[in-house]
Design an enzyme around this catalytic site. Structure first.
Site, mmCIF file in Angstrom:
data_model
loop_
_atom_site.group_PDB
_atom_site.id
_atom_site.type_symbol
_atom_site.label_atom_id
_atom_site.label_comp_id
_atom_site.label_asym_id
_atom_site.label_seq_id
_atom_site.Cartn_x
_atom_site.Cartn_y
_atom_site.Cartn_z
ATOM 1 N N CYS A 2 -12.276 5.624 -10.887
ATOM 2 C CA CYS A 2 -13.724 5.523 -11.110
ATOM 3 C C CYS A 2 -14.246 4.108 -10.912
ATOM 4 O O CYS A 2 -13.498 3.135 -10.966
ATOM 5 C CB CYS A 2 -14.044 5.958 -12.532
ATOM 6 S SG CYS A 2 -13.395 7.574 -12.924
ATOM 7 N N ARG A 27 -11.705 2.446 -4.028
ATOM 8 C CA ARG A 27 -10.878 2.908 -5.147
ATOM 9 C C ARG A 27 -10.597 4.413 -5.065
ATOM 10 O O ARG A 27 -9.701 4.905 -5.750
ATOM 11 C CB ARG A 27 -11.567 2.585 -6.481
ATOM 12 C CG ARG A 27 -11.686 1.091 -6.751
ATOM 13 C CD ARG A 27 -12.541 0.824 -7.955
ATOM 14 N NE ARG A 27 -11.982 1.394 -9.172
ATOM 15 C CZ ARG A 27 -11.095 0.821 -9.946
ATOM 16 N NH1 ARG A 27 -10.628 -0.365 -9.635
ATOM 17 N NH2 ARG A 27 -10.645 1.411 -11.036
ATOM 18 N N TRP A 83 -13.424 9.764 -10.297
ATOM 19 C CA TRP A 83 -12.163 10.311 -9.788
ATOM 20 C C TRP A 83 -11.660 11.191 -10.914
ATOM 21 O O TRP A 83 -11.262 10.702 -11.966
ATOM 22 C CB TRP A 83 -11.203 9.170 -9.506
ATOM 23 C CG TRP A 83 -10.026 9.546 -8.659
ATOM 24 C CD1 TRP A 83 -9.945 9.497 -7.297
ATOM 25 C CD2 TRP A 83 -8.745 10.002 -9.113
ATOM 26 N NE1 TRP A 83 -8.700 9.904 -6.887
ATOM 27 C CE2 TRP A 83 -7.943 10.221 -7.970
ATOM 28 C CE3 TRP A 83 -8.199 10.261 -10.370
ATOM 29 C CZ2 TRP A 83 -6.635 10.680 -8.050
ATOM 30 C CZ3 TRP A 83 -6.896 10.725 -10.451
ATOM 31 C CH2 TRP A 83 -6.125 10.921 -9.291
ATOM 32 N N ASN A 109 -15.140 4.529 -17.239
ATOM 33 C CA ASN A 109 -13.888 4.507 -16.451
ATOM 34 C C ASN A 109 -12.739 4.688 -17.413
ATOM 35 O O ASN A 109 -12.781 4.115 -18.508
ATOM 36 C CB ASN A 109 -13.675 3.134 -15.811
ATOM 37 C CG ASN A 109 -14.437 2.988 -14.539
ATOM 38 O OD1 ASN A 109 -15.193 3.880 -14.172
ATOM 39 N ND2 ASN A 109 -14.256 1.859 -13.896
ATOM 40 N N GLY A 110 -11.699 5.397 -17.005
ATOM 41 C CA GLY A 110 -10.508 5.479 -17.849
ATOM 42 C C GLY A 110 -10.435 6.788 -18.597
ATOM 43 O O GLY A 110 -11.020 7.793 -18.180
ATOM 44 N N GLU A 495 15.000 0.295 -3.639
ATOM 45 C CA GLU A 495 13.581 0.028 -3.400
ATOM 46 C C GLU A 495 13.352 -1.455 -3.081
ATOM 47 O O GLU A 495 12.569 -1.790 -2.186
ATOM 48 C CB GLU A 495 12.761 0.481 -4.622
ATOM 49 C CG GLU A 495 11.277 0.216 -4.552
ATOM 50 C CD GLU A 495 10.566 0.842 -3.345
ATOM 51 O OE1 GLU A 495 11.152 1.689 -2.645
ATOM 52 O OE2 GLU A 495 9.421 0.438 -3.087
ATOM 53 N N LYS A 499 11.753 -2.828 0.411
ATOM 54 C CA LYS A 499 10.580 -3.726 0.463
ATOM 55 C C LYS A 499 10.920 -4.949 1.312
ATOM 56 O O LYS A 499 10.109 -5.385 2.126
ATOM 57 C CB LYS A 499 10.155 -4.196 -0.944
ATOM 58 C CG LYS A 499 9.504 -3.176 -1.817
ATOM 59 C CD LYS A 499 8.055 -2.871 -1.464
ATOM 60 C CE LYS A 499 7.933 -1.672 -0.569
ATOM 61 N NZ LYS A 499 8.066 -0.363 -1.059
ATOM 62 N N GLU A 502 11.007 -3.970 5.020
ATOM 63 C CA GLU A 502 9.702 -3.562 5.551
ATOM 64 C C GLU A 502 8.801 -4.737 5.882
ATOM 65 O O GLU A 502 8.121 -4.732 6.895
ATOM 66 C CB GLU A 502 8.953 -2.722 4.502
ATOM 67 C CG GLU A 502 9.328 -1.301 4.420
ATOM 68 C CD GLU A 502 8.414 -0.546 3.459
ATOM 69 O OE1 GLU A 502 8.401 -0.879 2.256
ATOM 70 O OE2 GLU A 502 7.708 0.369 3.906
ATOM 71 N N HIS A 518 34.701 -1.208 -1.776
ATOM 72 C CA HIS A 518 35.121 -0.248 -0.753
ATOM 73 C C HIS A 518 34.562 -0.591 0.622
ATOM 74 O O HIS A 518 34.504 0.264 1.491
ATOM 75 C CB HIS A 518 34.720 1.167 -1.178
ATOM 76 C CG HIS A 518 35.312 1.541 -2.500
ATOM 77 N ND1 HIS A 518 36.642 1.839 -2.647
ATOM 78 C CD2 HIS A 518 34.777 1.603 -3.734
ATOM 79 C CE1 HIS A 518 36.892 2.094 -3.928
ATOM 80 N NE2 HIS A 518 35.776 1.953 -4.603
ATOM 81 N N LYS A 617 1.133 3.851 7.312
ATOM 82 C CA LYS A 617 1.003 4.190 5.888
ATOM 83 C C LYS A 617 1.310 5.668 5.661
ATOM 84 O O LYS A 617 1.882 6.033 4.651
ATOM 85 C CB LYS A 617 -0.416 3.845 5.420
ATOM 86 C CG LYS A 617 -0.661 4.049 3.941
ATOM 87 C CD LYS A 617 0.068 3.017 3.105
ATOM 88 C CE LYS A 617 -0.029 3.269 1.628
ATOM 89 N NZ LYS A 617 1.002 2.542 0.874
HETATM 90 C C1 AGP Z 1 7.047 2.564 1.433
HETATM 91 O O1 AGP Z 1 6.868 1.206 1.289
HETATM 92 C C2 AGP Z 1 6.979 3.055 2.810
HETATM 93 N N1 AGP Z 1 5.745 2.735 3.415
HETATM 94 C C3 AGP Z 1 7.516 4.446 3.063
HETATM 95 O O2 AGP Z 1 8.878 4.428 2.798
HETATM 96 C C4 AGP Z 1 6.885 5.617 2.291
HETATM 97 O O3 AGP Z 1 7.256 5.569 0.947
HETATM 98 C C5 AGP Z 1 7.330 6.936 2.917
HETATM 99 O O4 AGP Z 1 6.867 6.989 4.242
HETATM 100 C C6 AGP Z 1 6.870 8.140 2.155
HETATM 101 O O5 AGP Z 1 5.493 8.219 2.111
HETATM 102 P P1 AGP Z 1 4.749 9.242 1.181
HETATM 103 O O6 AGP Z 1 4.986 8.835 -0.230
HETATM 104 O O7 AGP Z 1 3.301 9.122 1.569
HETATM 105 O O8 AGP Z 1 5.318 10.594 1.463
#
Ligand code: AGP
Length: 622
Positions: A2, A27, A83, A109-110, A495, A499, A502, A518, A617
């Site tokens: 929101c 947002r 939202w 909001n919230g 993760e 990061k 990427e 191993h 994205k």
């Molecule tokens: C994350 O930093 C990436 N951009 C990528 O691994 C992403 O998480 C993946 O493509 C899955 O996307 P989603 O959550 O929209 O399904």
């Protein structure tokens, strides 16, 4: 999420308010509305959908006789983008909301945590509600206190209402009999005053009024603010005045889009406390209870599930891995994890006794959707965990659990990851609850820890950023980063390494620490930074043995440890502490320094962290 904009001053404000809402569109929202006060009458216009629909509804107000809105002369008003959390996406549920006499309008909001009990109490007292929202409670509470006190003091009525509320919110109120003032209050969600010559704005984010003024006051938690044209009075919950410096915003337009941060990714890292709070707050309505009544999966069905299969890609897969540990630890249901693109092609054995959880922030990842579809065709109940309404994932699923991270622009997921992890914790606790695996005392402990997570994430960002930046300066020219962890620390490492790959393009790998001997230990030498997730847990001793083995090869060990853990500091070269919490919840804190490490490394290399090369994205192709 929101957005709020309020104005009081000397100019007609209808179009100023809509322009403010436009600046908050990023947002994400599903409906919008505004209220204007003129000649002793408040008039509202609300519309489902985007701001074009609100503008069209405003243009139609001539027919409805809403003179203040149609003629745009009013010099005081409120506006909002909603939202949906409580209540469906309908015009009635869009803000602003009025009281019984339509004298007080509010935007919020919230989330109000104790909305059910307040609604019951107000209804018993004769108040009539016209929406399904938790927000409307606030206008009725203010009405009650205003009428009870009978002193015509709106600030005091808001202060009293504020004292009745529990939750995570900010709101602004306007009263028909006070055409010169708005009163706002803040508890966790942002609220900012914009001061100009003879006019004042009150909004949830600076971009909403930045074109008009750059002089701001940040309202702090627990504060109530009364604004009039060109002035603002801030008090604490007891009515004691608080002094605030007026600050000058120096952002350019582009920085304003990013809330003053240099990049979207950094902005989104800082939005994590809010994203997690929005995701968990109203699903934890009681001290010892998780509410998942929004799911089509009933407690009866959930108690019969024989197996859970989680399918996802990339970062969402890592959130699923954290979820696996949480669900198995708390609910004692077996969980299998699968990369969605593998699952869909291996003719999986899946059926009506299974619950399949598809995690996808975008709701459009082709492989995850295909895996969910396949499981559904074979009779499994499919639950989608997603951040965006109306996406394909919501249509491919039987149940949907929304994360509420707001729109994420940076390609590298940050706030959507921590919100997904929070959603998985909710699912784990709820399954434990319906299957009778956790007693009320333990549940109350875990829920208290969950509720403390947003402020602990904030603390982690504040306390680790500088130190992580210094570590990045030592290693940004390196050729390889290695990440080691065990148990629930392993998905954090995966993760962190993703990061790093990427956005910095530095090769990185993450391994279960027990696997190191191993093979991957051959990669290490004195030039290799090794990031070890070494939070307090039942496997910490084992992790420390691995740290010793790594250091014996001359590698530089950067450890993520739980606050006060001296043993880790003694074992590692550099230690970054995160606040103490239940060990199953540690990943949501431990990942933050790893996001920052990738971020600062990439920035030192001069790279575009928001749009890394070759990445999209949303991956809508397989
Ligand atoms: C994350 O930093 C990436 N951009 C990528 O691994 C992403 O998480 C993946 O493509 C899955 O996307 P989603 O959550 O929209 O399904």
């Amino acid at each position: 999420m929101c957005g709020i904009v309020g104005y009081v001053g000397g100019r007609p404000c209808r179009d100023l308010l809509i322009a403010g809402l436009e600046k908050l569109e990023y947002r994400g929202y599903d409906s919008a509305g505004l209220s204007l006060l003129e000649n002793g009458r408040i008039e509202s216009v609300r519309a489902v959908g985007n701001l074009a629909n609100l503008r069209a509804a405003v243009a139609d107000t001539d027919d409805r006789g809403a003179v203040a809105v149609a003629e745009a002369d009013a010099t005081i008003g409120l506006a909002h983008t909603r939202w949906a959390t409580h209540g469906r996406v309908t015009e009635e549920n869009a803000h602003p909301h009025g009281d019984c006499a339509d004298e007080i309008h509010i935007v919020l909001n919230g989330i109000i945590e104790n909305h059910s009990e307040l609604r019951r109490d107000l209804t018993a007292d004769g108040h009539v509600f016209s929406s399904e929202t938790d927000a409307e409670i606030v206008s009725h509470l203010i009405e009650r206190h205003y009428n009870d006190a009978d002193d015509g003091d709106l600030t005091v009525a808001v202060q009293a209402a504020f004292g009745d509320l529990r939750g995570h919110y900010a709101f602004v109120a306007m009263h028909r009999d006070h055409p010169d003032m708005l009163v706002g209050a803040r508890q966790e969600c942002p609220l900012i005053i914009g001061l100009a010559d003879g006019e004042t704005f009150l909004a949830s984010a600076i971009p909403a009024f930045m074109r008009e003024t750059r002089a701001i006051i940040q309202v702090e938690n627990g504060e109530i603010v009364t604004v009039r044209a060109g002035e603002a009075l801030v008090i604490d919950p007891h009515g004691t005045p608080r002094e605030h410096e007026v600050e000058q915003v120096t952002w350019d337009d582009e920085a304003a889009e990013r809330g003053g941060y240099t990049t979207y990714m950094m902005k989104e890292i800082h939005e994590q406390p809010d994203a997690v709070a929005e995701t968990i707050t109203d699903r934890l309505p009681e001290v010892d209870e998780v509410d998942m009544s929004e799911l089509a999966l009933t407690p009866e069905m959930a108690s019969k599930v024989r197996r859970i299969i989680i399918v996802a890609c990339g970062t969402s897969y890592h959130a699923g891995l954290v979820g696996r540990y949480a669900i198995e630890t708390w609910a004692r249901v077996p969980v299998e994890m699968d990369i969605a693109s593998e699952y869909r092609y291996r003719d999986p054995v899946v059926g009506p006794d299974d619950l399949v959880v598809g995690i996808t922030q975008s709701g459009e990842t082709a492989d995850t959707l295909a895996a969910m579809r396949l499981a559904r065709e074979r009779g499994a109940h499919v639950l989608a965990i997603t951040n965006l309404m109306g996406t394909q994932a919501t249509r491919e699923a039987d149940s949907v659990l929304f994360t509420r991270a707001g729109l994420e622009i940076g390609v590298a997921a940050t706030k959507t990851f921590t919100s997904q992890v929070a959603a998985m914790y909710l699912l784990g606790l709820w399954l434990a609850q319906v299957r009778g695996k956790i007693g009320p005392d333990r549940m109350a402990e875990l829920i208290a820890e969950m509720k403390a997570l947003p402020s602990k994430i904030d603390e982690t960002i504040e306390s680790s950023d500088e130190k992580v930046r210094a570590i990045a300066r030592s290693h940004f020219e390196g050729r390889f980063f290695f990440y080691l962890g065990r148990h629930i620390g392993l998905p954090v490492c995966l993760e962190g390494a993703l990061k790093m790959k990427e956005i910095s393009y530095i090769p990185s790998d993450a391994y279960a620490a027990g696997e190191m001997k191993h093979g991957p230990i051959a990669l290490l030498d004195e030039t290799t930074p090794v990031v070890c997730v070494a939070n307090d847990s039942p496997v910490l001793d084992k992790v420390l043995s691995n740290v010793a083995e790594v250091r014996a090869r001359g590698a530089d060990v950067i450890a993520i440890a739980t606050d006060g853990s001296v043993r880790v500091a003694e074992a590692a070269d550099q230690t970054i502490y995160v606040p103490r919490t239940d060990w199953v919840l540690q990943p949501i804190l431990a990942v933050v320094p790893l996001q920052l490490l990738a971020y600062h490394t990439a920035r030192l290399l001069g790279l575009n962290v928001d749009q890394p090369r070759n990445l999209a994205k949303t991956v809508t192709v397989e």
